[in-house]
Motif scaffolding. Structure first.
Motif, mmCIF file in Angstrom:
data_model
loop_
_atom_site.group_PDB
_atom_site.id
_atom_site.type_symbol
_atom_site.label_atom_id
_atom_site.label_comp_id
_atom_site.label_asym_id
_atom_site.label_seq_id
_atom_site.Cartn_x
_atom_site.Cartn_y
_atom_site.Cartn_z
ATOM 1 N N LEU A 1 -29.869 23.545 52.517
ATOM 2 C CA LEU A 1 -30.168 22.410 53.384
ATOM 3 C C LEU A 1 -28.962 21.494 53.526
ATOM 4 N N VAL A 2 -28.337 21.188 52.380
ATOM 5 C CA VAL A 2 -27.158 20.308 52.423
ATOM 6 C C VAL A 2 -26.069 20.924 53.294
ATOM 7 N N VAL B 1 -26.871 20.603 56.949
ATOM 8 C CA VAL B 1 -26.604 19.257 57.483
ATOM 9 C C VAL B 1 -25.115 19.083 57.736
ATOM 10 N N LEU C 1 -23.137 18.346 61.320
ATOM 11 C CA LEU C 1 -22.228 17.223 61.566
ATOM 12 C C LEU C 1 -20.921 17.662 62.219
ATOM 13 N N LEU D 1 -19.168 14.711 64.761
ATOM 14 C CA LEU D 1 -18.295 13.633 64.315
ATOM 15 C C LEU D 1 -17.015 13.554 65.132
ATOM 16 N N VAL E 1 -14.499 13.276 56.120
ATOM 17 C CA VAL E 1 -15.568 14.086 55.530
ATOM 18 C C VAL E 1 -15.013 15.437 55.102
ATOM 19 N N TYR F 1 -13.282 17.948 47.940
ATOM 20 C CA TYR F 1 -13.707 17.446 46.635
ATOM 21 C C TYR F 1 -15.027 18.077 46.213
ATOM 22 N N LEU G 1 -23.406 16.513 46.684
ATOM 23 C CA LEU G 1 -23.845 15.192 47.122
ATOM 24 C C LEU G 1 -23.042 14.098 46.435
ATOM 25 N N PHE H 1 -29.840 14.059 41.940
ATOM 26 C CA PHE H 1 -30.489 15.256 42.450
ATOM 27 C C PHE H 1 -31.200 15.998 41.331
ATOM 28 N N VAL I 1 -34.519 14.451 40.651
ATOM 29 C CA VAL I 1 -35.451 14.803 41.719
ATOM 30 C C VAL I 1 -35.967 16.227 41.538
ATOM 31 N N VAL J 1 -39.819 17.582 40.776
ATOM 32 C CA VAL J 1 -40.486 18.595 41.590
ATOM 33 C C VAL J 1 -40.937 19.758 40.719
ATOM 34 N N ARG K 1 -44.814 20.880 40.467
ATOM 35 C CA ARG K 1 -45.194 22.161 41.081
ATOM 36 C C ARG K 1 -44.463 23.294 40.385
ATOM 37 N N TRP L 1 -38.581 27.469 44.463
ATOM 38 C CA TRP L 1 -37.209 26.995 44.506
ATOM 39 C C TRP L 1 -36.865 26.029 43.381
#
Lengths: 292, 356, 391
Positions: B16-17, B20, B24, B28, B36, B42, B266, B305, B308, B312, B316, B321
């Motif tokens: 997903l990251v 995204v 972009l 951009l 970016v 990095y 991230l 992350f 999080v 999850v 679940r 995943w």
């Protein structure tokens, strides 16, 4: 060859400072099982605080230095409460990483708000001049450093070995849970350890002021040498940091005189690698497993 | 906090990251792309740090050295030795892996922080040699050297849009390799025994070789990231990758979550972009970043992350995943498909303390 | 926390980053017609920020004062300064952003590595870089269209102070102590050449690293060579430590210290006693005197106290020269027309702290003279001028 003896002598002088800084690391490790990367920054930060006692409060330099030590003690408590106490079950590695973050934070705060116009002159009265020994000049300040090192080391050693409190500190470091079960207030003890570590780091910072002034850059450069000295001498040995620091100081200064900066750092690195691979406990360390 | 395997199955999050970031790419403007894009460099390096730190339990505090070595080597190979950009970059990355293997042979038997100290010292030594006169024919000494440059299918790689695309591809490859390494039998065994060599030996895993591979991979990613960043800057100098950058990289990984792969990406983007895009921070940005670093370690040792994903996983457990591979916090080893031996080891050891 | 909520949170976070990025790229183009857009990438955070930040602050203060008086021919100046934290990658990105936002020129800035990175980007779009506090001799010989220097190269600085010192106090041996930073090899060559031209003997260079913990080894090496002159190329902090380390080992130049950089005063307050009566310095801009008034007043009014030092004055003076050139531009202000206007400046006295500034199509190094100082009574005392750049 005529530069060799003066080079060695100068190495001993700076090695004492590496050793003292390493000693603050060892104190924290032996008494709270945390390998602190933050000490150089803590020393720099507390030196700035002492300097502000002099410049903003217009105290005479000696009084400011003493007040600075008191403030350092208070800062030690603050550092412990803010950075180490919350969630302190997180493990030795996590605690060590926190000190790394603390290093960054203290350096960032000082660079942003304290550093403008540095270096600053903080005229702590120290004996000026030097003693000539066989062609090399030993600054009198080095003798002061030596005296401070001996006094501090003996005091702390005596405290830990022969007083009841010292026993409590060691118990907490050895096994926190058991110590707690025995009713020892581990957190209070650890706070005190941080006080000790911070004050020692402050003393190192103050000792560098006559030659390197008050600046954010000074002690950061000591970090790698102090760490190498700690591991060379033995992380678990009280006097290990001094032995290691002296050796590192002499070796790197001789390399600096005869070769170059890269060579000095390279040799220090090889020594560190060799020690950790061949004899991880260091020269004076205990046989017991290093918790690193 | 060093080895937290509870959420290794985060490839959907990683995908997903990356999606995204791909979206972009056309959106951009030039200057944002170049910023970016450096962040992506990095991110590659941060993923490298995560492999060594989070999965093999060997904190890599010397990633800045590998980034610098990668950048300088690629520059020299291309500028002085006439290799093409791709040959030079590939050789530079391989060189980083080789150097890490050499260093690792000596250092990999050290436990956690010992390894960290050695890599940390390595960062300083490398910086000194890159700045000093001994190697100045190759490195240019304090002057530095022009970066590698070249073109891909006719597109000039120094153009921000092209470089962004290249960096994204490198990041995708890096995450793919990382997930593969982690999912390999040896990698999973490594995780489950949490870097304990004795238990690993009992199970027939050569812990040393796995750790070496992890470190080499980590350094290779560092070199790749270094090349990407150098291309963007136009010049490689000792100021490009100072030892402090190693600490920052670790902060990026810690912020995201050690051992999550997605987290470091991230974290890298956050640390790198915040100073440029957060209005009003200005002079205080270094303080902000360091404060965030400390805060994460204190409050969320698993990273943002990581926490999080942990949450999850707990709610679940059947979620594909985020299913824990090894014992989750405070729980005995669960049924790990096909790895009954490992599960039984976990059970016999009783409560496994994830925090050490 | 449900799966969808977690996903939503992650997507939101990333979208936020993306939106911020996208917004920043399209914003900032709101330029009123006729505004002159200038920019800079500077070290605003980090350990050398205390030296670098005042430079763009000083320039900004001057531009603000110009705007307060109606601007240049009615056009206001919009001066945007971005932080690169001495990171060449960030400096390159900043340069791209400034060029993208239609900057006519980059004015000021500080730090060789990052300004070099910025120039690599700006020159590709023919945007001029004017007066960074950086040593960039490669862009001056031969002069490139897109670079105008108001900071004498380290080599020129060394040559000037060596010449001035040996002229005042007689020929002798010269030892160079230099910080191992970018450009040091060219600088050494220039210092050596100047020493030999002035009839002195060149003893060589001892390099010091910014990571040095102990300067005693350096002092031992220097002492063994018994120099008449010690030329120091470093910042205030390092120079002070070097001088004190030399003193602690009873090492001192037989004739004088040669200081080639503009000191903020920290040098004298910390090591002044060792330098007293034994120092020759040639610097630009001037360190004291009435010529600093125009800048110091503007900084006091439009800037902050932290910038009222030699670096703030430098930045302000660069801005003064740029303003003078802008006034000379006939027609619309573009990079080209500004460059042409700069090249037309001859003995321009708009920056009193610099003295007369001259550019031409074949010479983009604007500073031709520095001020000679000696240290007396703990202060730098002016003793006349000395030329930069050769005899």
């Amino acid at each position: 060859m005529s530069l060799l003896v003066p080079a060695i002598v100068s190495g001993i002088s700076v090695g004492l400072l590496y050793g003292l800084l390493g000693f603050s690391i060892v104190t924290l490790y032996k008494a709270s099982a945390t390998l602190s990367f933050a000490q150089p920054a803590v020393g720099m930060f507390t030196t700035f605080l002492a300097y502000y006692c002099y410049s903003k409060l217009s105290l005479p330099a000696v009084a400011a230095a003493v007040l600075g030590l008191v403030v350092a003690a208070a800062l030690g408590v603050v550092l412990y409460l803010v950075a180490m106490r919350p969630n302190d079950q997180a493990g030795t590695a996590n605690r060590s990483f926190r000190t790394l973050a603390l290093y960054s934070l203290l350096l960032a705060i000082a660079t942003t708000w304290f550093a403008n116009g540095q270096p600053f002159q903080f005229p702590i009265p120290t004996p000026k001049g030097s003693v000539s020994v066989g062609g090399s000049a030993i600054p009198l300040l080095s003798f002061v450093t030596l005296a401070v090192a001996v006094v501090l080391c003996s005091a702390i050693l005596a405290f830990f070995r022969w007083t009841r409190y010292g026993l409590l500190f060691r118990a907490v470091a050895d096994d926190r849970e058991v110590a707690r079960l025995l009713g020892i207030r581990a957190r209070r003890i650890t706070a005190l350890v941080w006080v000790a570590g911070t004050v020692i780091a402050c003393i190192v910072g103050l000792l560098t002021v006559p030659t390197a002034f008050v600046s954010t850059d000074t002690l950061s450069n000591y970090a790698i040498y102090a760490l190498a000295g700690v591991f060379l001498g033995g992380l678990t040995a009280w006097t290990g940091a001094f032995v290691g620091g002296l050796i590192i100081g002499v070796v790197s200064n001789v390399a600096l005189v005869y070769v170059s900066q890269e060579a000095a750092l390279g040799i220090v690195f090889v020594i560190l690698l060799a020690v950790l691979t061949v004899r991880p406990r260091g020269i004076l360390g205990d046989e017991a497993v290093t918790r690193v | 906090m060093l080895t937290v395997p509870a959420h290794t199955r985060t490839y959907w999050a990683t995908a997903l990251v990356l999606a995204v970031l791909a979206v972009l790419w056309p959106l951009l403007g030039e200057s944002d792309l170049s910023l970016v894009g450096v962040g992506l460099g990095y991110a590659v390096a941060a993923v490298g740090v995560d492999i060594a730190t989070g999965y093999a339990g060997q904190p890599n505090f010397g990633q800045s050295a590998f980034m610098a070595i990668g950048a300088y080597a690629a520059a020299w190979l291309e500028n002085s030795q006439g290799l093409s950009l791709w040959q030079a970059s590939l050789c530079a990355i391989i060189l980083c892996a080789l150097l890490a293997t050499l260093l690792g042979l000596a250092a990999v038997r050290l436990e956690h922080l010992g390894f960290g100290i050695v890599t940390f010292a390595f960062a300083f030594v490398a910086a000194a040699f890159l700045q000093g006169g001994a190697l100045s024919d190759i490195t240019g000494g304090p002057n530095g050297t022009p970066s590698p440059a070249g073109s891909l299918f006719g597109y000039d790689v120094t153009q921000p849009r092209t470089l962004y695309g290249v960096a994204l591809v490198v990041l995708i490859v890096a995450t793919f390799l990382s997930h593969n390494f982690v999912r390999s039998r040896a990698g999973r065994a490594m995780l489950t025994v949490k870097g304990n060599e004795k238990v690993a030996a009992v199970l027939g895993v050569d812990a040393t070789s796995v750790k070496l591979r992890a470190f080499a991979l980590s350094a290779a990613f560092g070199g790749a990231g270094g090349v990407l960043i150098a291309i963007s800057a136009g010049f490689v100098t000792p100021a490009s990758f100072p030892p402090a950058a190693s600490v920052t990289l670790f902060g990026m990984v810690a912020l995201g979550g050690v051992g999550t792969i997605t987290g470091p990406i991230l974290g890298a983007m956050f640390f790198w972009l915040v100073p440029s895009y957060a209005p009003g921070l200005e002079a205080k940005q270094t303080v902000f970043i360091a404060a965030v670093f400390l805060l994460v370690l204190v409050v969320l040792p698993s990273g943002v992350f990581g926490t999080v994903a942990d949450l999850v996983a707990r709610r679940r457990p059947k979620l594909r995943w985020a299913r824990p591979l090894g014992p989750a916090r405070g729980q005995p080893a669960r049924d790990v498909r096909g790895d009954d031996r490992l599960a039984r080891v976990g059970e016999r050891r009783g409560r496994v303390n994830v925090n050490e | 926390m449900s799966r969808s909520r977690v996903l939503a949170a992650v997507v939101a976070l990333l979208t936020l980053v993306g939106v911020l990025a996208a917004c920043s790229s399209s914003g900032g183009k709101g330029s009123k017609s006729g505004t002159i857009h200038l920019g800079a990438t500077n070290v605003l955070t980090g350990s050398i920020a205390s030296v670098c930040k005042p430079i763009t602050d000083g320039a900004a203060a001057w531009f603000r004062s110009v705007n307060a008086q109606g601007g240049v021919k009615g056009h206001k100046i919009d001066y945007k300064v971005l932080d690169d934290a001495y990171d060449p990658a960030r400096a390159a990105a900043n340069a791209r952003k400034l060029v993208g936002d239609k900057a006519t020129a980059l004015v000021g800035g500080c730090g060789t590595a990052n300004e070099q990175a910025a120039y690599t980007i700006s020159s590709k779009s023919d945007v001029t870089l004017i007066g960074p506090y950086a040593d960039l001799p490669d862009y001056l010989t031969p002069p490139t269209d897109n670079y105008f220097g108001l900071f004498p190269t380290y080599g020129d600085q060394d040559a000037a102070v060596v010449q001035a010192g040996l002229k005042r106090l007689g020929a002798g041996s010269v030892l160079h102590i230099a910080q191992n930073s970018a450009g040091v090899d060219k600088e050494n060559a220039a210092a050596q050449a100047a020493t030999q031209r002035a009839g002195g003997k060149w003893l060589g260079t001892d390099l010091v690293d910014p990571t040095t913990t102990d300067y005693t080894p350096l002092a031992l090496k220097v002492g063994a060579k018994h120099p008449d002159y010690i030329l120091i190329s470093a910042g205030d902090a390092q120079a002070a430590q070097i001088v004190l380390a030399l003193k602690s080992q009873n090492v001192s130049p037989a004739k004088a210290y040669l200081i080639n950089f503009a000191s903020t005063g920290a040098l004298l307050s910390t090591a002044g006693s060792a330098l007293e009566g034994k120092t020759v310095s040639v610097t630009s801009p001037k360190l004291s005197g009435a010529d600093l008034r125009s800048c110091l007043d503007v900084i006091a009014k439009y800037g902050s106290k932290a910038d009222a030092n030699v670096h703030g004055v430098y930045g302000c003076s660069v801005a003064q020269i740029v303003t003078s050139a802008l006034k000379k531009v006939s027609g619309s202000v573009t990079s080209k027309s500004l460059a042409t206007a700069l090249e037309s400046l001859r003995n321009d006295a708009s920056a009193p702290a610099f003295g007369p500034v001259s550019f031409s199509s074949s010479d983009h190094a604007g500073i031709t003279t520095g001020t000679v100082y000696t240290v007396q009574g703990g202060k730098f005392v002016a003793q006349g001028t000395a030329p930069y750049g050769g005899q």
